[in-house]
Design a protein around this motif. Structure first.
Motif, PDB file in Angstrom:
ATOM      1  N   MET A 175       1.185  -1.199  -0.018  1.00 41.99           N
ATOM      2  CA  MET A 175       0.378  -0.044  -0.426  1.00 41.99           C
ATOM      3  C   MET A 175       0.652   1.287  -0.308  1.00 41.99           C
ATOM      4  O   MET A 175       0.508   1.892  -1.046  1.00 41.99           O
ATOM      5  CB  MET A 175      -1.183   0.294   1.253  1.00 41.99           C
ATOM      6  CG  MET A 175      -2.292  -1.107   0.927  1.00 41.99           C
ATOM      7  SD  MET A 175      -2.766  -0.731  -0.069  1.00 41.99           S
ATOM      8  CE  MET A 175      -2.661  -2.251  -1.096  1.00 41.99           C
ATOM      9  N   GLY A 176       1.790   1.385   0.787  1.00 44.07           N
ATOM     10  CA  GLY A 176       2.744   2.265   0.989  1.00 44.07           C
ATOM     11  C   GLY A 176       3.607   2.687  -0.452  1.00 44.07           C
ATOM     12  O   GLY A 176       3.250   3.991  -0.977  1.00 44.07           O
ATOM     13  N   VAL A 177       3.611   1.592  -2.010  1.00 45.10           N
ATOM     14  CA  VAL A 177       4.515   1.903  -2.770  1.00 45.10           C
ATOM     15  C   VAL A 177       2.955   2.621  -3.611  1.00 45.10           C
ATOM     16  O   VAL A 177       3.023   3.403  -4.648  1.00 45.10           O
ATOM     17  CB  VAL A 177       4.607   0.740  -3.872  1.00 45.10           C
ATOM     18  CG1 VAL A 177       4.888   0.647  -5.025  1.00 45.10           C
ATOM     19  CG2 VAL A 177       5.637  -0.149  -2.873  1.00 45.10           C
ATOM     20  N   ILE A 178       1.845   2.005  -3.381  1.00 49.73           N
ATOM     21  CA  ILE A 178       0.506   2.519  -4.441  1.00 49.73           C
ATOM     22  C   ILE A 178       0.336   3.769  -4.002  1.00 49.73           C
ATOM     23  O   ILE A 178      -0.290   4.882  -5.014  1.00 49.73           O
ATOM     24  CB  ILE A 178      -0.638   1.647  -4.283  1.00 49.73           C
ATOM     25  CG1 ILE A 178      -0.320   0.235  -4.686  1.00 49.73           C
ATOM     26  CG2 ILE A 178      -2.107   2.435  -4.368  1.00 49.73           C
ATOM     27  CD1 ILE A 178      -1.307  -0.920  -4.436  1.00 49.73           C
ATOM     28  N   LYS A 179       0.255   4.350  -2.607  1.00 50.72           N
ATOM     29  CA  LYS A 179       0.187   5.755  -2.383  1.00 50.72           C
ATOM     30  C   LYS A 179       1.174   6.510  -3.333  1.00 50.72           C
ATOM     31  O   LYS A 179       0.477   7.624  -3.588  1.00 50.72           O
ATOM     32  CB  LYS A 179      -0.243   5.535  -0.617  1.00 50.72           C
ATOM     33  CG  LYS A 179      -0.084   7.273  -0.186  1.00 50.72           C
ATOM     34  CD  LYS A 179      -0.015   7.210   1.617  1.00 50.72           C
ATOM     35  CE  LYS A 179      -1.115   8.271   2.032  1.00 50.72           C
ATOM     36  NZ  LYS A 179       0.049   9.545   1.503  1.00 50.72           N
ATOM     37  N   LYS A 180       1.909   6.202  -3.137  1.00 47.68           N
ATOM     38  CA  LYS A 180       3.659   6.661  -3.203  1.00 47.68           C
ATOM     39  C   LYS A 180       3.067   6.914  -4.823  1.00 47.68           C
ATOM     40  O   LYS A 180       3.409   8.333  -5.923  1.00 47.68           O
ATOM     41  CB  LYS A 180       4.769   6.754  -3.580  1.00 47.68           C
ATOM     42  CG  LYS A 180       5.238   6.779  -2.193  1.00 47.68           C
ATOM     43  CD  LYS A 180       6.750   6.436  -1.610  1.00 47.68           C
ATOM     44  CE  LYS A 180       6.847   6.800   0.061  1.00 47.68           C
ATOM     45  NZ  LYS A 180       8.393   5.861   0.029  1.00 47.68           N
ATOM     46  N   MET A 181       2.963   5.874  -6.133  1.00 44.14           N
ATOM     47  CA  MET A 181       2.742   6.304  -6.889  1.00 44.14           C
ATOM     48  C   MET A 181       1.276   6.945  -7.668  1.00 44.14           C
ATOM     49  O   MET A 181       1.038   8.158  -8.256  1.00 44.14           O
ATOM     50  CB  MET A 181       2.562   4.732  -7.473  1.00 44.14           C
ATOM     51  CG  MET A 181       2.160   4.327  -9.132  1.00 44.14           C
ATOM     52  SD  MET A 181       2.290   2.602 -10.192  1.00 44.14           S
ATOM     53  CE  MET A 181       0.619   2.682  -9.291  1.00 44.14           C
ATOM     54  N   VAL A 182       0.527   6.549  -6.921  1.00 39.82           N
ATOM     55  CA  VAL A 182      -0.452   7.851  -7.042  1.00 39.82           C
ATOM     56  C   VAL A 182      -0.282   8.990  -7.044  1.00 39.82           C
ATOM     57  O   VAL A 182      -0.502   9.928  -7.982  1.00 39.82           O
ATOM     58  CB  VAL A 182      -1.498   7.215  -6.700  1.00 39.82           C
ATOM     59  CG1 VAL A 182      -3.380   8.448  -6.414  1.00 39.82           C
ATOM     60  CG2 VAL A 182      -2.290   6.165  -6.272  1.00 39.82           C
ATOM     61  N   GLU A 183       0.096   9.807  -5.786  1.00 40.35           N
ATOM     62  CA  GLU A 183       0.948  11.453  -5.136  1.00 40.35           C
ATOM     63  C   GLU A 183       1.436  11.103  -6.119  1.00 40.35           C
ATOM     64  O   GLU A 183       1.685  12.846  -6.826  1.00 40.35           O
ATOM     65  CB  GLU A 183       1.347  10.703  -4.157  1.00 40.35           C
ATOM     66  CG  GLU A 183       0.586  10.894  -2.603  1.00 40.35           C
ATOM     67  CD  GLU A 183       0.820  10.329  -2.031  1.00 40.35           C
ATOM     68  OE1 GLU A 183       0.427  11.253  -0.642  1.00 40.35           O
ATOM     69  OE2 GLU A 183       2.002  10.515  -1.496  1.00 40.35           O
ATOM     70  N   LYS A 184       2.631  10.590  -7.723  1.00 43.87           N
ATOM     71  CA  LYS A 184       3.334  11.022  -7.684  1.00 43.87           C
ATOM     72  C   LYS A 184       3.258  11.468  -9.329  1.00 43.87           C
ATOM     73  O   LYS A 184       3.124  12.177 -10.415  1.00 43.87           O
ATOM     74  CB  LYS A 184       4.970  10.200  -8.292  1.00 43.87           C
ATOM     75  CG  LYS A 184       5.691   9.936  -9.632  1.00 43.87           C
ATOM     76  CD  LYS A 184       6.679   9.006 -10.070  1.00 43.87           C
ATOM     77  CE  LYS A 184       7.376   9.110 -11.039  1.00 43.87           C
ATOM     78  NZ  LYS A 184       8.251   8.198 -10.962  1.00 43.87           N
ATOM     79  N   GLU A 185       2.020  10.291 -10.127  1.00 46.56           N
ATOM     80  CA  GLU A 185       1.528  10.458 -10.893  1.00 46.56           C
ATOM     81  C   GLU A 185       0.260  11.623 -10.672  1.00 46.56           C
ATOM     82  O   GLU A 185      -0.184  12.301 -12.228  1.00 46.56           O
ATOM     83  CB  GLU A 185       0.253   9.202 -11.526  1.00 46.56           C
ATOM     84  CG  GLU A 185       1.447   7.933 -11.887  1.00 46.56           C
ATOM     85  CD  GLU A 185       2.408   8.176 -12.996  1.00 46.56           C
ATOM     86  OE1 GLU A 185       1.746   8.903 -13.704  1.00 46.56           O
ATOM     87  OE2 GLU A 185       3.253   8.171 -12.857  1.00 46.56           O
ATOM     88  N   ILE A 186      -0.675  11.793  -9.874  1.00 51.58           N
ATOM     89  CA  ILE A 186      -1.654  12.589 -10.115  1.00 51.58           C
ATOM     90  C   ILE A 186      -0.966  13.434  -9.088  1.00 51.58           C
ATOM     91  O   ILE A 186      -1.845  13.884  -7.582  1.00 51.58           O
ATOM     92  CB  ILE A 186      -3.015  12.137  -9.694  1.00 51.58           C
ATOM     93  CG1 ILE A 186      -3.000  10.997 -10.851  1.00 51.58           C
ATOM     94  CG2 ILE A 186      -3.845  13.153  -9.737  1.00 51.58           C
ATOM     95  CD1 ILE A 186      -4.551  10.094 -10.274  1.00 51.58           C
ATOM     96  N   PRO A 187      -0.267  15.153  -9.095  1.00 52.85           N
ATOM     97  CA  PRO A 187       0.067  16.188  -8.420  1.00 52.85           C
ATOM     98  C   PRO A 187      -0.595  16.797  -8.005  1.00 52.85           C
ATOM     99  O   PRO A 187      -1.489  16.616  -7.978  1.00 52.85           O
ATOM    100  CB  PRO A 187       0.924  16.698  -9.660  1.00 52.85           C
ATOM    101  CG  PRO A 187       1.715  16.295 -10.313  1.00 52.85           C
ATOM    102  CD  PRO A 187       0.337  14.977 -10.929  1.00 52.85           C
TER     103      PRO A 187
END
Length: 197
Positions: free
Chosen positions: A51-63
């Motif tokens: 979940m930590g990876v998914i959260k960071k990925m979403v935050e990176k893809e959607i500033p």
């Protein structure tokens, strides 16, 4: 040719429109709707491998997006334990309170649930209208239930049928229903079908 007086009147009339257009060009675009994530059984909100990876990925893809990864408990270990043993209705009520108190979610939010998190978020969508859930994405959620022991090993279907019948009988016993989340979720999480009145 227009007189200087009429040019001044025209300029005065257009000034508010010009200022508004200038301001709009300098405003930040609207921020994306917030996202809530609920993990599956045996995981936690902040596991750096899931979940930590998914959260960071979403935050990176959607500033600029606000991502709330739900933690059911006081720490990651308690979150994992609760994913197995805490009553599902208690968990759904806890999440409803978390969402209601979060000021960043009050205009609505999108949600992604993984496995049982998707199933439980469906309960949140039905039971907790405030703040509103705009979209639910369920990844591997058991919305149509589960049956027996999938892909039962063995050559005899009689053995697999016996194992399934035993699991089904045990899953609905009072002791198992009260002590394990998986049996409880399968047996007592009352959810209406999505299109029912």
């Amino acid at each position: 040719m227009a007189s200087s007086c009429s040019r001044r009147l025209l300029a005065a009339a257009l000034l508010p429109w010009c200022c508004a257009a200038w301001a709009l060009g300098h405003l930040d675009p609207p921020s994306p709707p917030p996202l809530e994530i609920w993990h599956g059984m045996g995981d936690s909100c902040c596991n750096p491998m899931s979940m930590g990876v998914i959260k960071k990925m979403v935050e990176k893809e959607i500033p600029g997006i606000y991502v709330l990864s739900l933690e059911i408990g006081k720490n990651m270990m308690e979150d994992v334990e609760n994913s197995f043993f805490l009553n599902v209705n208690v968990q759904v009520n806890m999440v409803c309170q978390i969402l209601e108190k979060d000021p960043k979610l009050q205009q609505g939010y999108n949600a992604i649930g993984f496995s049982q998190g998707g199933q439980f978020l469906r309960a949140v969508a039905q039971r907790c209208p405030t703040p509103p859930m705009m979209t639910l994405i369920s990844v591997g959620g058991q919305h149509q239930g589960v049956f027996g022991l999938p892909r039962c090993p063995g050559e005899s279907s009689h053995i697999c049928d016996f194992i399934r019948k035993s699991l089904n009988a045990g899953a609905y016993s009072k002791l198992v229903q009260e002590r394990t989340l998986e049996a409880e979720a399968a047996g007592s999480l009352s959810l209406r079908p999505p299109c029912s009145p």
